[in-house]
Design a protein around this motif. Structure first.
Motif, PDB file in Angstrom:
ATOM      1  N   ALA A  47       0.839  -1.201   0.000  1.00  0.00           N
ATOM      2  CA  ALA A  47       0.000   0.000   0.000  1.00  0.00           C
ATOM      3  C   ALA A  47       0.873   1.250   0.000  1.00  0.00           C
ATOM      4  CB  ALA A  47      -0.937   0.000   1.204  1.00  0.00           C
ATOM      5  N   ALA A  48       1.964   1.220   0.740  1.00  0.00           N
ATOM      6  CA  ALA A  48       2.893   2.357   0.762  1.00  0.00           C
ATOM      7  C   ALA A  48       3.476   2.587  -0.630  1.00  0.00           C
ATOM      8  CB  ALA A  48       4.001   2.108   1.778  1.00  0.00           C
ATOM      9  N   GLU A  49       3.803   1.508  -1.332  1.00  0.00           N
ATOM     10  CA  GLU A  49       4.314   1.633  -2.704  1.00  0.00           C
ATOM     11  C   GLU A  49       3.279   2.264  -3.616  1.00  0.00           C
ATOM     12  OE1 GLU A  49       5.815  -2.141  -4.117  1.00  0.00           O
ATOM     13  OE2 GLU A  49       7.051  -2.368  -2.301  1.00  0.00           O
ATOM     14  N   ARG A  50       2.006   1.876  -3.452  1.00  0.00           N
ATOM     15  CA  ARG A  50       0.938   2.479  -4.257  1.00  0.00           C
ATOM     16  C   ARG A  50       0.841   3.979  -3.980  1.00  0.00           C
ATOM     17  NH1 ARG A  50      -2.286  -0.106  -8.246  1.00  0.00           N
ATOM     18  NH2 ARG A  50      -2.176  -2.321  -7.806  1.00  0.00           N
ATOM     19  N   LEU A  51       0.922   4.354  -2.713  1.00  0.00           N
ATOM     20  CA  LEU A  51       0.866   5.773  -2.359  1.00  0.00           C
ATOM     21  C   LEU A  51       2.030   6.528  -2.997  1.00  0.00           C
ATOM     22  CD1 LEU A  51      -0.082   5.581   1.433  1.00  0.00           C
ATOM     23  CD2 LEU A  51      -1.581   6.222  -0.473  1.00  0.00           C
ATOM     24  N   VAL A  96      -3.252  -0.567   7.106  1.00  0.00           N
ATOM     25  CA  VAL A  96      -3.856  -0.187   5.831  1.00  0.00           C
ATOM     26  C   VAL A  96      -3.240  -1.066   4.740  1.00  0.00           C
ATOM     27  CG1 VAL A  96      -3.969   1.633   4.092  1.00  0.00           C
ATOM     28  CG2 VAL A  96      -4.403   2.177   6.496  1.00  0.00           C
ATOM     29  N   THR A  97      -4.110  -1.658   3.923  1.00  0.00           N
ATOM     30  CA  THR A  97      -3.667  -2.477   2.789  1.00  0.00           C
ATOM     31  C   THR A  97      -4.068  -1.786   1.492  1.00  0.00           C
ATOM     32  OG1 THR A  97      -5.719  -3.722   2.637  1.00  0.00           O
ATOM     33  CG2 THR A  97      -4.034  -4.572   4.173  1.00  0.00           C
ATOM     34  N   GLU A  98      -3.634  -2.346   0.373  1.00  0.00           N
ATOM     35  CA  GLU A  98      -4.012  -1.795  -0.933  1.00  0.00           C
ATOM     36  C   GLU A  98      -5.532  -1.748  -1.102  1.00  0.00           C
ATOM     37  OE1 GLU A  98      -1.354  -2.739  -4.558  1.00  0.00           O
ATOM     38  OE2 GLU A  98      -1.201  -4.488  -3.220  1.00  0.00           O
ATOM     39  N   GLU A  99      -6.216  -2.757  -0.574  1.00  0.00           N
ATOM     40  CA  GLU A  99      -7.677  -2.832  -0.711  1.00  0.00           C
ATOM     41  C   GLU A  99      -8.384  -1.687   0.015  1.00  0.00           C
ATOM     42  OE1 GLU A  99      -5.874  -5.625   0.452  1.00  0.00           O
ATOM     43  OE2 GLU A  99      -5.689  -6.326  -1.621  1.00  0.00           O
ATOM     44  N   ASP A 100      -7.708  -1.082   0.986  1.00  0.00           N
ATOM     45  CA  ASP A 100      -8.311   0.002   1.760  1.00  0.00           C
ATOM     46  C   ASP A 100      -8.153   1.364   1.086  1.00  0.00           C
ATOM     47  OD1 ASP A 100      -8.807  -1.933   3.752  1.00  0.00           O
ATOM     48  OD2 ASP A 100      -6.803  -1.611   4.597  1.00  0.00           O
ATOM     49  N   LEU A 101      -7.256   1.451   0.126  1.00  0.00           N
ATOM     50  CA  LEU A 101      -6.978   2.733  -0.538  1.00  0.00           C
ATOM     51  C   LEU A 101      -8.096   3.092  -1.512  1.00  0.00           C
ATOM     52  CD1 LEU A 101      -3.172   2.200  -1.238  1.00  0.00           C
ATOM     53  CD2 LEU A 101      -4.204   3.612   0.559  1.00  0.00           C
ATOM     54  N   ALA A 117      -7.032  10.601   1.098  1.00  0.00           N
ATOM     55  CA  ALA A 117      -6.861   9.190   0.744  1.00  0.00           C
ATOM     56  C   ALA A 117      -6.530   8.360   1.979  1.00  0.00           C
ATOM     57  CB  ALA A 117      -5.764   9.035  -0.313  1.00  0.00           C
ATOM     58  N   VAL A 118      -5.690   8.897   2.845  1.00  0.00           N
ATOM     59  CA  VAL A 118      -5.339   8.178   4.066  1.00  0.00           C
ATOM     60  C   VAL A 118      -6.551   8.094   4.992  1.00  0.00           C
ATOM     61  CG1 VAL A 118      -3.884   8.220   6.133  1.00  0.00           C
ATOM     62  CG2 VAL A 118      -2.878   8.680   3.886  1.00  0.00           C
ATOM     63  N   GLU A 119      -7.331   9.160   5.079  1.00  0.00           N
ATOM     64  CA  GLU A 119      -8.538   9.094   5.907  1.00  0.00           C
ATOM     65  C   GLU A 119      -9.483   8.014   5.367  1.00  0.00           C
ATOM     66  OE1 GLU A 119     -11.870  11.897   8.061  1.00  0.00           O
ATOM     67  OE2 GLU A 119     -10.909  12.678   6.258  1.00  0.00           O
ATOM     68  N   HIS A 120      -9.649   7.986   4.062  1.00  0.00           N
ATOM     69  CA  HIS A 120     -10.474   6.952   3.427  1.00  0.00           C
ATOM     70  C   HIS A 120      -9.959   5.568   3.826  1.00  0.00           C
ATOM     71  CE1 HIS A 120     -12.598   4.969  -0.008  1.00  0.00           C
ATOM     72  NE2 HIS A 120     -11.549   4.169   0.063  1.00  0.00           N
ATOM     73  N   ALA A 121      -8.660   5.372   3.737  1.00  0.00           N
ATOM     74  CA  ALA A 121      -8.062   4.071   4.049  1.00  0.00           C
ATOM     75  C   ALA A 121      -8.257   3.697   5.511  1.00  0.00           C
ATOM     76  CB  ALA A 121      -6.578   4.080   3.692  1.00  0.00           C
TER      77      ALA A 121
END
Length: 173
Positions: A118-122, A150-155, A137-141
């Motif tokens: 997820a960090a890489e995606r960000l 937080v995982t990729e699915e949460d972004l 985006a972080v609040e959404h996650a």
């Protein structure tokens, strides 16, 4: 605002969005170091350090007549250029960690970090909305997170387009 900030600093965000009429009033306050409340006759002395921000090119706005040249020159005592977030990916992880902590506390959700994928995606996302978009985006996650990280699915879907069709319900707030 000038009266309240007197003796300190006044921050005006998105100064480029200010009407030309309001620009004239800001310029007058800066030049005369006095303000007059609406409907009053007496002037109130002020001592304010003004800090402004914009994501627009003020030189172009001055050239087009949408921003007063005299105010531009008055504000340009010290100019700092902060590159957009997409040009400084090294800032994304610490900012995301800060926003994660902030939103986890605010929403009373136990989240302890962001998984590496997820960090890489960000870090690889373009962030056209800059730091504000990252914060949201972080609040959404944080709200969407199913676990304690937080995982990729949460972004949001903008950051991970594959998330667009996932049926993912947020935690109860």
């Amino acid at each position: 605002l000038f009266e309240t900030a007197s003796g300190g600093t006044l921050f005006l965000d998105e100064i480029s969005e200010m009407s030309v009429r309001a620009q004239a009033k800001v310029l007058r306050a800066l030049e005369e170091r006095k303000i007059r409340r609406l409907g009053e006759c007496r002037e109130i002395p002020i001592d304010v350090r003004l800090v402004t921000a914009t994501n627009q090119n003020l030189v172009r706005l001055v050239e087009s007549g949408d921003f007063r040249a005299d105010l531009y020159h008055r504000l340009k005592v010290i100019e700092l250029y902060i590159p957009p977030l997409r040009e400084r990916p090294e800032d994304i992880a610490p900012l995301a960690a800060h926003f994660l902590d902030q939103h986890a506390k605010r929403h009373r959700i136990s989240i302890h970090g962001i998984v590496p994928e997820a960090a890489e995606r960000l870090e690889s996302y373009g962030w056209s909305g800059n730091v504000r978009e990252l914060r949201n985006a972080v609040e959404h996650a944080v709200i969407m997170a199913r676990g304690e990280s937080v995982t990729e699915e949460d972004l949001p879907a903008e950051v991970v387009p594959e998330n667009r069709c996932q049926g993912h319900t947020p935690k109860a707030l």
